[in-house]
Design a protein around this motif. Structure first.
Motif, PDB file in Angstrom:
ATOM      1  N   GLU A  73     -14.337  -6.411 -20.899  1.00 28.14           N
ATOM      2  CA  GLU A  73     -14.029  -6.254 -19.469  1.00 28.14           C
ATOM      3  C   GLU A  73     -13.230  -7.445 -18.950  1.00 28.14           C
ATOM      4  N   ARG A  74     -13.630  -8.656 -19.365  1.00 26.86           N
ATOM      5  CA  ARG A  74     -12.915  -9.858 -18.907  1.00 26.86           C
ATOM      6  C   ARG A  74     -11.527  -9.959 -19.532  1.00 26.86           C
ATOM      7  N   ASN A  79      -9.307  -7.655 -17.507  1.00 26.96           N
ATOM      8  CA  ASN A  79      -8.934  -8.094 -16.156  1.00 26.96           C
ATOM      9  C   ASN A  79      -8.408  -9.533 -16.111  1.00 26.96           C
ATOM     10  N   THR A 137      -9.782 -12.491 -17.104  1.00 29.86           N
ATOM     11  CA  THR A 137     -10.667 -13.595 -16.721  1.00 29.86           C
ATOM     12  C   THR A 137     -11.458 -14.161 -17.905  1.00 29.86           C
TER      13      THR A 137
END
Length: 197
Positions: free
Chosen positions: A183-184, A187, A189
């Motif tokens: 997920e990071r 996106n 991050t």
């Protein structure tokens, strides 16, 4: 059969040893569960206590997997026993009896298992992992790609079905354990271990 049961029990307990927690506290006075990603694995150790800590913990976690698979092969007496003991070591690392059934993501321990059973696959996976980490700085990306490569390479080299099953289980497990990292990464991050070259 008794020899396999003994090897299986040792493998789980060996996998359960929280090297990151033990070394972090004993040598650096740091509880890795309270810093960074709060993971006891080598990546968080590298970021939190430095290169020496990261490499040491990686090596010890790797050995947990390699020794467990070796025990399965030689006490259990078959490749299937080696695979099962390796899986138990990864399970122990991820759900340690010494940490209330919590633990790490199983990458170093899983690599140790693969190394004991499929050395050629391990060399390729490690080379790919290293290249990805070196050029991007993302350890998680290297681990995810490396895990996915294991069953593919097992098929490519025509290795036994037991090894393919191990590769599939390990790949699914490690990728699942990295779901928050994915997920990071998506996106933008995700933390880097160092600047990309």
């Amino acid at each position: 059969m008794l020899d396999f049961v003994v090897a299986a029990a040792i493998s789980y307990l060996l996998g359960s040893i929280p090297n990151g927690l033990i070394l972090g506290k004993a040598i650096w006075g740091v509880d890795l569960r309270q810093h960074g990603s709060k993971n006891i694995g080598a990546t968080n150790a590298w970021r939190t206590i430095g290169k020496a800590g990261g490499i040491s913990i990686f090596a010890l976690d790797f050995l947990k997997g390699a020794v467990s698979a070796y025990l399965g092969l030689h006490l259990g007496g078959s490749e299937l026993a080696g695979v099962l003991c390796g899986i138990l070591a990864i399970a122990g690392h991820s759900w340690s009896v010494f940490l209330a059934f919590k633990g790490g993501k199983g990458v170093a321990t899983g690599l140790g298992v693969i190394a004991a059973l499929m050395p050629m696959v391990t060399l390729i996976v490690f080379a790919v992992w290293f290249a990805i980490v070196y050029f991007t700085g993302y350890v998680s990306l290297g681990s995810i790609v490396g895990a996915a490569l294991v069953p593919i390479l097992t098929l490519f080299f025509g290795l036994h079905t037991e090894f393919l099953i191990l590769g599939l289980i390990a790949a699914v497990f490690i990728i699942y354990r990295h779901k928050s990292n994915i997920e990071r990464l998506l996106n933008g991050t995700e933390s880097k271990i160092k600047a990309a070259r």
